[in-house]
Design a protein around this motif. Sequence first.
Motif, PDB file in Angstrom:
ATOM      1  N   LEU A 196       0.779  -1.359  -0.120  1.00 27.95           N
ATOM      2  CA  LEU A 196      -0.250  -0.098   0.277  1.00 27.95           C
ATOM      3  C   LEU A 196       0.901   1.362   0.092  1.00 27.95           C
ATOM      4  O   LEU A 196       0.652   2.179  -0.473  1.00 27.95           O
ATOM      5  CB  LEU A 196      -0.803  -0.051   1.676  1.00 27.95           C
ATOM      6  N   GLY A 197       1.815   1.100   1.266  1.00 25.72           N
ATOM      7  CA  GLY A 197       2.588   2.107   0.691  1.00 25.72           C
ATOM      8  C   GLY A 197       3.687   2.649  -0.471  1.00 25.72           C
ATOM      9  O   GLY A 197       3.527   3.966  -0.403  1.00 25.72           O
ATOM     10  N   SER A 198       3.960   1.759  -0.919  1.00 24.18           N
ATOM     11  CA  SER A 198       4.621   1.917  -2.152  1.00 24.18           C
ATOM     12  C   SER A 198       3.290   2.395  -3.138  1.00 24.18           C
ATOM     13  O   SER A 198       4.367   3.102  -4.199  1.00 24.18           O
ATOM     14  CB  SER A 198       5.050   0.965  -3.280  1.00 24.18           C
ATOM     15  N   GLU A 199       2.494   2.248  -2.746  1.00 18.29           N
ATOM     16  CA  GLU A 199       1.130   1.954  -4.561  1.00 18.29           C
ATOM     17  C   GLU A 199       0.852   3.945  -3.962  1.00 18.29           C
ATOM     18  O   GLU A 199       0.708   4.964  -4.856  1.00 18.29           O
ATOM     19  CB  GLU A 199      -0.386   2.217  -3.928  1.00 18.29           C
ATOM     20  N   LEU A 200       1.440   4.322  -2.527  1.00 15.93           N
ATOM     21  CA  LEU A 200       1.150   5.781  -2.447  1.00 15.93           C
ATOM     22  C   LEU A 200       2.617   6.335  -2.086  1.00 15.93           C
ATOM     23  O   LEU A 200       2.070   7.723  -1.961  1.00 15.93           O
ATOM     24  CB  LEU A 200       0.343   6.273  -0.620  1.00 15.93           C
ATOM     25  N   ASP A 201       3.472   6.034  -2.862  1.00 13.30           N
ATOM     26  CA  ASP A 201       4.886   6.780  -3.256  1.00 13.30           C
ATOM     27  C   ASP A 201       5.082   7.092  -1.879  1.00 13.30           C
ATOM     28  O   ASP A 201       5.909   8.319  -1.144  1.00 13.30           O
ATOM     29  CB  ASP A 201       4.971   7.737  -4.124  1.00 13.30           C
ATOM     30  N   ASP A 202       4.967   5.866  -0.435  1.00 16.28           N
ATOM     31  CA  ASP A 202       5.148   6.298   0.769  1.00 16.28           C
ATOM     32  C   ASP A 202       6.637   6.774   0.684  1.00 16.28           C
ATOM     33  O   ASP A 202       7.727   6.126   0.257  1.00 16.28           O
ATOM     34  CB  ASP A 202       4.921   6.128   1.782  1.00 16.28           C
ATOM     35  N   ASN A 203       7.557   7.658   1.633  1.00 12.84           N
ATOM     36  CA  ASN A 203       8.732   8.115   2.277  1.00 12.84           C
ATOM     37  C   ASN A 203       9.301   7.011   3.447  1.00 12.84           C
ATOM     38  O   ASN A 203      10.568   6.942   3.708  1.00 12.84           O
ATOM     39  CB  ASN A 203       9.094   9.017   1.523  1.00 12.84           C
ATOM     40  N   ASP A 204       8.059   6.231   4.053  1.00 13.15           N
ATOM     41  CA  ASP A 204       8.666   5.618   5.220  1.00 13.15           C
ATOM     42  C   ASP A 204       7.504   4.979   5.323  1.00 13.15           C
ATOM     43  O   ASP A 204       7.081   4.328   6.293  1.00 13.15           O
ATOM     44  CB  ASP A 204       8.415   7.072   6.503  1.00 13.15           C
ATOM     45  N   ILE A 205       8.802   3.771   4.357  1.00 16.92           N
ATOM     46  CA  ILE A 205       7.898   2.496   3.673  1.00 16.92           C
ATOM     47  C   ILE A 205       8.555   1.119   5.259  1.00 16.92           C
ATOM     48  O   ILE A 205      10.091   0.979   4.642  1.00 16.92           O
ATOM     49  CB  ILE A 205       7.856   1.745   2.787  1.00 16.92           C
TER      50      ILE A 205
END
Length: 709
Positions: free
Chosen positions: A471-480
Amino acid sequence: MFRNSNNSSNLETQGLALLQQMTGSSVAQFHADQWEAINELVANQNQLLVVQRTGWGKSAVYFIATKLRRMQGHGPSIIISPLLSLIRNQIDSAAKLGLNVVSYNSSMDQHEKARSERQILSQNVDAIIIAPEQLGDTKFGQEILPRIVGNIGLFVVDEAHCISDWGHDFRPDYGRIVRAIQFMPRNMPVLATTATANNRVVTDIRNQLGDRLKVFRGSLMRSSLNLQTIHVHSKSERLAWLVENLPQLLGSGIIYCKTTKDANIVAEFLQTQNINAHAYHSDIDGDNKPRLEQALQQNQIKALVATSALGMGFDKPDLAFVIHFQAPGNIVEYYQQVGRAGRGIDNAIGILMVGEDDARIQQYFIKNAFPKEKQIDSFLDLLANHNGIKLAELEKHMNCSRGKLTHTIKFLTSEFPSPIMKDGPLYYRTASDYSLPHDKIERLNDLKEDEWQRLLAYFDGSLNRCLMQILGSELDDNDIQACGKCEYCKPTAKLTESVQQESINKASDFLRNRYIELKPRKLFGASNDVVRSAFPIYNLPRQNPNLMCDTGWTLSTWRDGGWGDMVAQGKFNDVFSDDLIAPMVKMLNSLPCEQRPTWITYVPSLRHPTLVKNFAHKLAFAMSIPCRDVISVAELRPEQKKMENSYHQSKNLDGAFNLDTTQIYSNPVWLLDDAADSGWTFTVIGALLRRAGVQRVVPIALTSTKNNQ
């Protein structure tokens, strides 16, 4: 209590006191970036995009900023909010700060709108919450906004990902926002907030709102969520899984379905199994929606079985689970919905199922996301040939449903420059040249298909990593980081996928005995003059109770996981299975009738001459009653299912059938058709039979194809 001050430390002290007042906690502190965002708006009058996870407190930012700006003598805030449920929650939150907030939206009656208008124009409000369409050709957009535009203290765009056509929930009405901001004072602070924006969406929003936009972005990871996928595909198996597992889950939650029909099916089945669940969707009466939301808030029910109508803005900190009975369209939409759970508790469960029909449903939504070119061309030609035309008149000239017409109007009015305009109730063609943006539509359709495939990869485990990280990767989260809770990180904590056969049988029996009521039409034509002339051949009066059908019934709904699947297969093969005879007999024998029908007739078809006829005769034989070939087709007409509004549906049937009166009994009759949708075919043939002397006509069908079933 507070003094106006340019001193940043005093301003922060004021802001903190307001936060504690809003939360009711004397020890509440700002989250990271919360005060910084407020200060950028209040002290520096900047434009901000705040991307933070659900539950972070984005509404606290704009309400505290509103309060501080008002204390400094600035005008009211305008808050763009997409859903009425969100509007209700926001007004309640603002009241805790003593803010006088009014809403102005399409669901309000004229008295309510007038009251809000008086408060707005008398400058007696602190904030105005509107839906984005109010910025268009409405009274608010054309008359109210121009009178207050120079005195707006803060402009807020909630759920700002809706601005971007790259986003999972792009809404054409949000295009009005960017154009509205261009006509407002340049130093007006602007806040855009969202919890579901990847880098592509952020870039698009920045391009639309301008270079002044600053971005405050936090981690979107949710440490409280235990994400799981459950691989039980058939509808009866998924229903059985819910019945066996819901009682074991602590607390209350949401079960998401893609369609209104399925939300009703799931809720009804759970109720038969003594699980307190209720359907929630766009067809639920407006007064009942707040009641259902409150019941869930107070844990008075186990679950709401909801479509996306219950999404953005619904805030229940202790929501214990979110289960997707059917899959959403993409991972970002899934994150937005599953993120409703576990905001204020340490442990919550998010479960994704993918059903047998989910891919077909997704393709339907992709296919119908944009109006068709032929439809738009016809619409624009029609406007060009009329000096103003009403919506009801449009239905007469275009074989198009009211929903598709309003969808087309919304799409075209959101284009810039728009090829249409509205003045009062009339629509006009503008001088702007227009062609459908084919490249854009193809790009977005390809994007949606790619996103669907990535959701399936999340579901089937082929990505082989922590579900929260996906989910974080899809949202381009910087803190995965790995969550340590999901089925990948901790397989032993996953709920079982096994289901007892007894539970599956109960679900299957329910699906096969869920009879759908067919309510008779009371009018031979709609309530406006446009449709009154739809029956010049049959000369049916606009209203006559003596020509009405009785209440009827269908055995199933289209592709419902029960008999509806077998009916669909029969339609495809042009022959209905004999296995449908016994359940139809069972249904007819169980129906309440004042006078039980003693014979059967049916709706014929020139395209499929044996389909319904053969089934009707077999059904009559099984019931030991006669079947009479009373009705014949007078001439070949377009298929009724291709008629999309009442005018064309009724007009297409006028003169379409003949009756052989020598075959008619006066006793009550079962009138059989394979599928029921608008009800017009039953209405017209029923009226002809009644006028020929039949005492009662009871419509029956194998399935209902009506969308809201």
